[in-house]
Design a protein around this motif. Structure first.
Motif, PDB file in Angstrom:
ATOM      1  N   LEU A  51      12.191  62.081 -53.161  1.00 15.56           N
ATOM      2  CA  LEU A  51      11.454  61.017 -53.853  1.00 15.56           C
ATOM      3  C   LEU A  51      10.004  61.417 -54.085  1.00 15.56           C
ATOM      4  N   ALA A  52       9.402  62.053 -53.094  1.00 13.79           N
ATOM      5  CA  ALA A  52       8.000  62.459 -53.238  1.00 13.79           C
ATOM      6  C   ALA A  52       7.864  63.446 -54.383  1.00 13.79           C
ATOM      7  N   ASN A  53       8.790  64.419 -54.454  1.00 17.69           N
ATOM      8  CA  ASN A  53       8.690  65.398 -55.531  1.00 17.69           C
ATOM      9  C   ASN A  53       8.894  64.743 -56.900  1.00 17.69           C
ATOM     10  N   VAL A  54       9.903  63.903 -57.007  1.00 15.62           N
ATOM     11  CA  VAL A  54      10.172  63.276 -58.310  1.00 15.62           C
ATOM     12  C   VAL A  54       8.953  62.478 -58.765  1.00 15.62           C
ATOM     13  N   GLY A  55       8.296  61.830 -57.821  1.00 15.84           N
ATOM     14  CA  GLY A  55       7.103  61.081 -58.187  1.00 15.84           C
ATOM     15  C   GLY A  55       5.927  61.969 -58.525  1.00 15.84           C
ATOM     16  N   LEU A  56       5.768  63.062 -57.801  1.00  9.06           N
ATOM     17  CA  LEU A  56       4.499  63.786 -57.828  1.00  9.06           C
ATOM     18  C   LEU A  56       4.524  65.159 -58.484  1.00  9.06           C
ATOM     19  N   ARG A  66       9.887  58.545 -62.407  1.00 11.64           N
ATOM     20  CA  ARG A  66       8.844  58.992 -61.486  1.00 11.64           C
ATOM     21  C   ARG A  66       8.207  57.801 -60.778  1.00 11.64           C
ATOM     22  N   GLU A  67       7.943  56.810 -61.551  1.00 15.00           N
ATOM     23  CA  GLU A  67       7.282  55.642 -60.985  1.00 15.00           C
ATOM     24  C   GLU A  67       8.164  54.978 -59.915  1.00 15.00           C
ATOM     25  N   SER A  68       9.449  54.827 -60.241  1.00 12.55           N
ATOM     26  CA  SER A  68      10.321  54.155 -59.278  1.00 12.55           C
ATOM     27  C   SER A  68      10.528  55.023 -58.035  1.00 12.55           C
ATOM     28  N   ALA A  69      10.649  56.341 -58.242  1.00  9.56           N
ATOM     29  CA  ALA A  69      10.831  57.219 -57.083  1.00  9.56           C
ATOM     30  C   ALA A  69       9.623  57.140 -56.163  1.00  9.56           C
ATOM     31  N   PHE A  70       8.431  57.183 -56.758  1.00  9.91           N
ATOM     32  CA  PHE A  70       7.268  57.186 -55.869  1.00  9.91           C
ATOM     33  C   PHE A  70       7.129  55.873 -55.113  1.00  9.91           C
ATOM     34  N   SER A  71       7.460  54.767 -55.776  1.00 12.22           N
ATOM     35  CA  SER A  71       7.308  53.517 -55.038  1.00 12.22           C
ATOM     36  C   SER A  71       8.332  53.446 -53.903  1.00 12.22           C
ATOM     37  N   ARG A  72       9.523  54.042 -54.119  1.00  9.14           N
ATOM     38  CA  ARG A  72      10.493  54.079 -53.016  1.00  9.14           C
ATOM     39  C   ARG A  72      10.003  54.983 -51.887  1.00  9.14           C
TER      40      ARG A  72
END
Ligand SMILES: Nc1ncnc2c1ncn2[C@@H]1O[C@H](COP(=O)(O)OP(=O)(O)OP(=O)(O)O)[C@@H](O)[C@H]1O
Ligand SMILES: [Mg+2]
Lengths: 427, 252
Positions: A139-144, A32-38
């Motif tokens: 990416l937004a969904n995986v992070g959030l 999640r962390e890596s997806a959101f930073s991307r």
């Protein structure tokens, strides 16, 4: 880093910090962390990002509603009662305001359902299909994501599944679902997005179709108004001799983007995608599909039917990729658009990237007005002009439903298309 | 029933306005069968289309009255409800619209326009079955979309089946015989003949005497150069079959 974030992008960054503070220590947290930073590196995609050229999310989503909180039990019960299952006897899995609600979900033979937030859940296969994705909505969904389910289908599912995404509070919602259909297993899924007028939803689904397994999947978003935003992304992988039948029905959200990223990774597999879209008035419906063949002797097809009018817009982007060595691939795409008047807009963007030589691939696109010869034929038999036009538009759209086997379901879907044509007295 | 006086009509084509009908007169009384023959491009289908109300023709002069009403003022669906039926020379295919849905919508729309009660589903099914059996139209064809995948002959049969179902007052048949095999020609003609009655009239457009052996006309007209240039009894058709249109083309 995106050094000039919009208000919406800043809100998403704050939301991620809040989510992170609540991470429960599940195995998914690291991703999640890596997806959101991307995601945050580029922010919301805009028109200079090729895949979002026609659907500029940065411009369209300058502001976002606050993230939806936990669903109110009474409200949820009422919404579910108002929207009975589309297929009789279907077993429901309810995701309300992005959170799995086991009390409203049922169990059935050969299917197990677990919350993604349950540290005890087996989530080893969740995230596999999106690990390489650089799609910003993914990416937004995986992070959030605030919650969701992992569903394992281990044999012939005891009942059709209905995955219901309910948004109750005009909020930002990001439900996540992973469905793993084991080799030889069978399942049919209806996925419904039911939201309030001010909902902004960004759902993510991963669907793995194992060897010789069969899945049918129908996504219906009956948005409720021109402020509703329904973004939905499906990543799917189909293994040897597996088959996927997919259909998207979009009728009413002001902004809708349905993305499908499909990979055929096993020989002799089939994947067929249909879409029926009504975009009338202040509605923008984007169907973006990327189908990759990376196996021998596999088949895919995409047929998209769009009816536009009163200023509505339909975007159809379809890319077919045939990897080196994927011989005997048969991949076809057809987009047909019908203009109800002269104020609608349709953009067709087909792309073929073919790196194998013994393949059959093709794409076509048509757009046109309602056929006046046909209208006259019907009128000459006594059918009033408005009814005649109506019959023809319905017929055009309903052809996209021709692979739906359950007759009652097909009629139900046709009804929602008919209802959408009533918007603004479009015909 | 139908009274056409000094009808002038033109179409817009690529190069400009072209007059197709140039002063056509025709009067049809209840129960009569009129045949119209004439060379290709004479304006026969144009006449049928104008009667049915198709767009794209401009009537510049003259009048068309149907049962004392000004037909040219009516919408195509109003004409159908009033009793006009055109069996098309080239029936169009309508993908996605089931023939049954179409027939039911059409029949009940006409009934509603006339202030009659809609047929119930069983009543409707019975009426369709009657018409379909009479014309040898198979049930399987009724389940398909309108005319889609029908052979040329099947489309023509389907037209006459619709006519039998809708029971119009004035039937205009535009080359219904073309594309029919010998047996189908007989079946279709019998279908038409069974609809003949003292109240119902027919305007039969054809190129061939053979159809008129089955459907015996009361009057035969020659349409050439945009006008009726000669009228007579059934013997005129035989004369045309033997001599062709040469003399009329010179005259026109
Ligand atoms: N919509 C139209 N636009 C342009 N030209 C037209 C149109 N309709 C008819 N015409 C022309 O008018 C003339 C008469 O056509 P029509 O179809 O009435 O002939 P017809 O007598 O029925 O011939 P046929 O025996 O070949 O069926 C032809 O030259 C045709 O090309
Ligand atoms: Mg003709």
């Amino acid at each position: 880093m995106n050094n000039n974030p919009t208000e919406a992008e800043r809100a998403l960054a704050d939301l991620f910090e809040a989510r992170k503070a609540g991470f429960a220590g599940t195995p998914l947290d690291a991703a999640r962390e890596s997806a959101f930073s991307r995601f945050a590196a580029n922010g919301l995609p805009h028109r200079r990002v090729e895949a979002y050229k026609y659907t500029d999310l940065r411009a369209r989503l300058r502001e976002l509603p606050g993230a939806a909180g936990a669903p109110d039990a009474a409200k949820l019960a009422a919404v579910l009662a108002d929207n009975p299952p589309l297929v009789e006897g279907a077993a429901r899995i309810v995701i309300a305001n992005g959170r799995y609600v086991p009390e409203h979900s049922s169990t059935m033979a050969n299917v197990t359902v677990a919350s993604l937030l349950d540290p005890a859940a087996d989530t080893t296969r969740v995230g596999k299909l999106v690990a390489e994705s650089d799609d910003p909505l993914t990416l937004a969904n995986v992070g959030l994501f605030e919650g969701g389910v992992v569903i394992n289908v281990t044999g012939e599912a005891g009942a059709p599944l209905e995955i219901v995404h309910v948004s109750l509070d005009d909020g930002l919602v990001m439900g996540r679902t992973a469905v793993i259909v084991a080799p030889e297993a069978r399942v049919s899924v209806v996925e419904r997005a039911i939201g309030t007028a001010g909902t902004v939803a960004n759902d993510l689904t991963e669907l793995t179709v194992g060897a010789r397994a069969k899945a049918s999947w129908i996504r219906i978003e009956a948005g409720v108004g021109d402020k509703t935003v329904q973004l939905g992304t499906l990543h799917t992988e189909i293994d040897e001799e597996g088959a996927l039948e997919h259909l998207t029905v979009s009728t009413g959200a002001g902004l809708s983007r349905n993305q499908i990223f499909a990979s055929i990774v096993g020989d002799e597999a089939d994947a067929h995608f249909r879409a029926a879209t009504v975009a009338i008035g202040k509605r923008h419906v984007d169907n973006t599909m990327v189908v990759r063949h990376d196996a021998l002797n596999s088949r895919s097809s995409e047929v998209l039917r769009s009816a536009v009018g009163h200023g509505g817009t339909a975007i159809v982007q379809g890319r077919i990729i045939v990897d080196p060595g994927a011989q005997k691939t048969d991949a076809r795409m057809m987009s047909n658009a019908l203009f109800l008047d002269d104020s609608g807009e349709v953009v067709n963007k087909p792309e073929l990237e073919i790196f194998a030589d013994d393949v059959q691939c093709g794409h076509g696109a048509t757009s046109g007005d309602i056929d006046e010869e046909m209208v006259f034929y019907l009128r000459a038999r006594g059918i009033p002009q408005a009814t005649a036009r109506r019959l023809l538009v319905e017929a055009f759209l309903v052809e996209a439903l021709d692979r739906v086997e359950d007759e009652a379901l097909r009629e139900g879907l046709a009804d929602s298309l008919r209802a959408a044509l009533d918007l603004e007295g479009a015909l | 029933m139908l009274a056409i006086e000094n009808l002038h009509a033109s179409v817009e084509d690529g190069e400009g306005t072209r007059e197709i009908l140039k002063g056509l007169d025709l009067e049809i009384w209840p129960g009569e069968v009129h045949a119209i023959m004439g060379p290709n491009g004479a304006g026969k289908s144009t006449l049928g289309n104008i009667i049915a109300g198709k767009d794209g023709y401009e009537v510049t002069e003259g009048s068309v009255k149907f049962l004392e009403e000004d037909l040219l003022e009516m919408e195509p669906e109003e004409r159908a409800a009033a009793g006009i039926f055109l069996a098309f020379q080239y029936p169009v295919e309508v993908p996605g619209v089931a023939t049954m849905t179409f027939l039911k919508t059409a029949l009940n729309a006409q009934r509603e326009a006339r202030g009659e009660k809609a047929l119930s589903t069983p009543e409707f099914m019975k009426a369709v079955k009657g018409a379909a059996d009479k014309l040898g139209v198979k049930q399987e064809m009724l389940r398909r979309p309108i005319n889609v995948g029908f052979s040329g002959g099947e489309k023509k049969r389907n037209e006459i089946m619709q006519m039998a179902l809708l029971e119009p007052k004035l039937c205009v048949l535009d080359e219904t015989d073309s594309g029919l095999d010998i047996d189908a020609l007989r079946i279709v003609s019998e279908g038409v003949n069974s609809l003949r009655s003292p109240e119902r009239s027919f305007l039969v457009i054809t190129h061939y005497q053979r159809l008129l052996d089955y459907i015996e006309p009361d009057f035969v007209h020659v349409l050439a150069g945009g006008k009726i240039v000669r009228s007579g009894g059934p013997e005129l058709a035989k004369e045309l079959e033997a001599r062709g249109y040469a003399e009329f083309l010179e005259a026109a």
